[in-house]
Design an enzyme around this catalytic site. Sequence first.
Site, PDB file in Angstrom:
ATOM      1  N   LYS A   1      45.687  36.437  38.695  1.00  0.00           N
ATOM      2  CA  LYS A   1      45.888  35.422  39.921  1.00  0.00           C
ATOM      3  C   LYS A   1      44.784  35.269  40.524  1.00  0.00           C
ATOM      4  O   LYS A   1      44.221  36.482  41.056  1.00  0.00           O
ATOM      5  CB  LYS A   1      47.081  35.842  40.691  1.00  0.00           C
TER       6      LYS A   1
ATOM      7  N   VAL B   1      41.596  47.561  38.443  1.00  0.00           N
ATOM      8  CA  VAL B   1      42.658  47.709  39.699  1.00  0.00           C
ATOM      9  C   VAL B   1      42.299  47.629  41.133  1.00  0.00           C
ATOM     10  O   VAL B   1      41.102  47.774  41.133  1.00  0.00           O
ATOM     11  CB  VAL B   1      43.009  49.097  39.360  1.00  0.00           C
TER      12      VAL B   1
ATOM     13  N   SER C   1      41.642  44.844  42.810  1.00  0.00           N
ATOM     14  CA  SER C   1      40.422  43.950  42.497  1.00  0.00           C
ATOM     15  C   SER C   1      40.807  42.485  43.285  1.00  0.00           C
ATOM     16  O   SER C   1      39.905  41.748  42.900  1.00  0.00           O
ATOM     17  CB  SER C   1      40.300  43.973  41.259  1.00  0.00           C
TER      18      SER C   1
ATOM     19  N   GLY D   1      45.557  39.985  41.655  1.00  0.00           N
ATOM     20  CA  GLY D   1      47.075  40.628  41.605  1.00  0.00           C
ATOM     21  C   GLY D   1      47.358  41.110  40.367  1.00  0.00           C
ATOM     22  O   GLY D   1      48.553  40.711  39.795  1.00  0.00           O
TER      23      GLY D   1
ATOM     24  N   ASP E   1      53.050  39.037  46.157  1.00  0.00           N
ATOM     25  CA  ASP E   1      52.338  38.232  45.048  1.00  0.00           C
ATOM     26  C   ASP E   1      53.134  38.289  43.723  1.00  0.00           C
ATOM     27  O   ASP E   1      52.740  37.331  42.782  1.00  0.00           O
ATOM     28  CB  ASP E   1      50.723  38.811  44.607  1.00  0.00           C
TER      29      ASP E   1
END
Length: 294
Positions: A9, A95, A97, A100, A136
């Site tokens: 995302k 991870v 980051s 999402g 999210d």
Amino acid sequence: MIREYAPAKVNLYLHVTGRRPDGYHLLDSLAAFGPAADVLEAAPADDLSLTLDGPFGESLAAEPDNLVLRAARALADAAARRPGAALRLTKNLPVASGIGGGSADAAAALRALNRLWNCRLDAARLALLAQPLGADIPVCVESRPRLMQGVGEIMRPAPHLPDVGLLLVNPRVPLATPAVFRARQGDFTPAARLPEAWPDAEAMAAHLRGLRNDLEAPARALCPLISDVISTLAALPGCLLARMSGSGATCFALFPTAETARQAAALLPAEWWSFGGGLYEGGAPSLHPPAGGV
């Protein structure tokens, strides 16, 4: 076995518009997806289990209770059934980051198990189930471009996005979202006004340049490498816009085509994680794997 793709995302812009009394920040953001993705596989089993592999699988090995497992149990509770499945997550996305990854993985688990267990819940019901698990996750259930507001629970139709190239880059430095929000200073930013569509990638990038990511400045202060990444992206041939996604440290650049984004990826430092391709706009990730593979 059922396979679901969990596309990254990307927040094409992110305005912090206010703060609720409980401390949660209110946002206004245009979320898009692709081209990189994690892959989640689900097979029948008596008990619930999760196996991790992929280049970033080790980063999650120490977690006592992965978000994928929490999503599986939430769906089992809603369906009034025992949560039995053998899950395998191939972790291709870095991870912590700002793209999402964990939310996309949980959404992929909901989709996969909805099919495996024959729950027959529609996307709206799955998104509602996802809300308590993470802000999210609902937008990742369909993995379609959406305008996100509130704390992420309000989703509105996005402008029609033109064909555009997207390059994702992460300097392999994790960045905790709460720390970035705590470091944010200054006033709030009004919600953006967006058109119904942009005619081409250049027009889209020109409009987005008038907006911003309000978390970029505090993230740069916490992780100076972000500034290096954005400067490097902005200098690439054909780059239309370079910006940070979410709370970082992943940054992105827009290009006129998916091919120019893939070509630009080859010019980046080898120690950075990168993936170039096109924006993912198809929804139904299980039916349409992201362009360029994983």
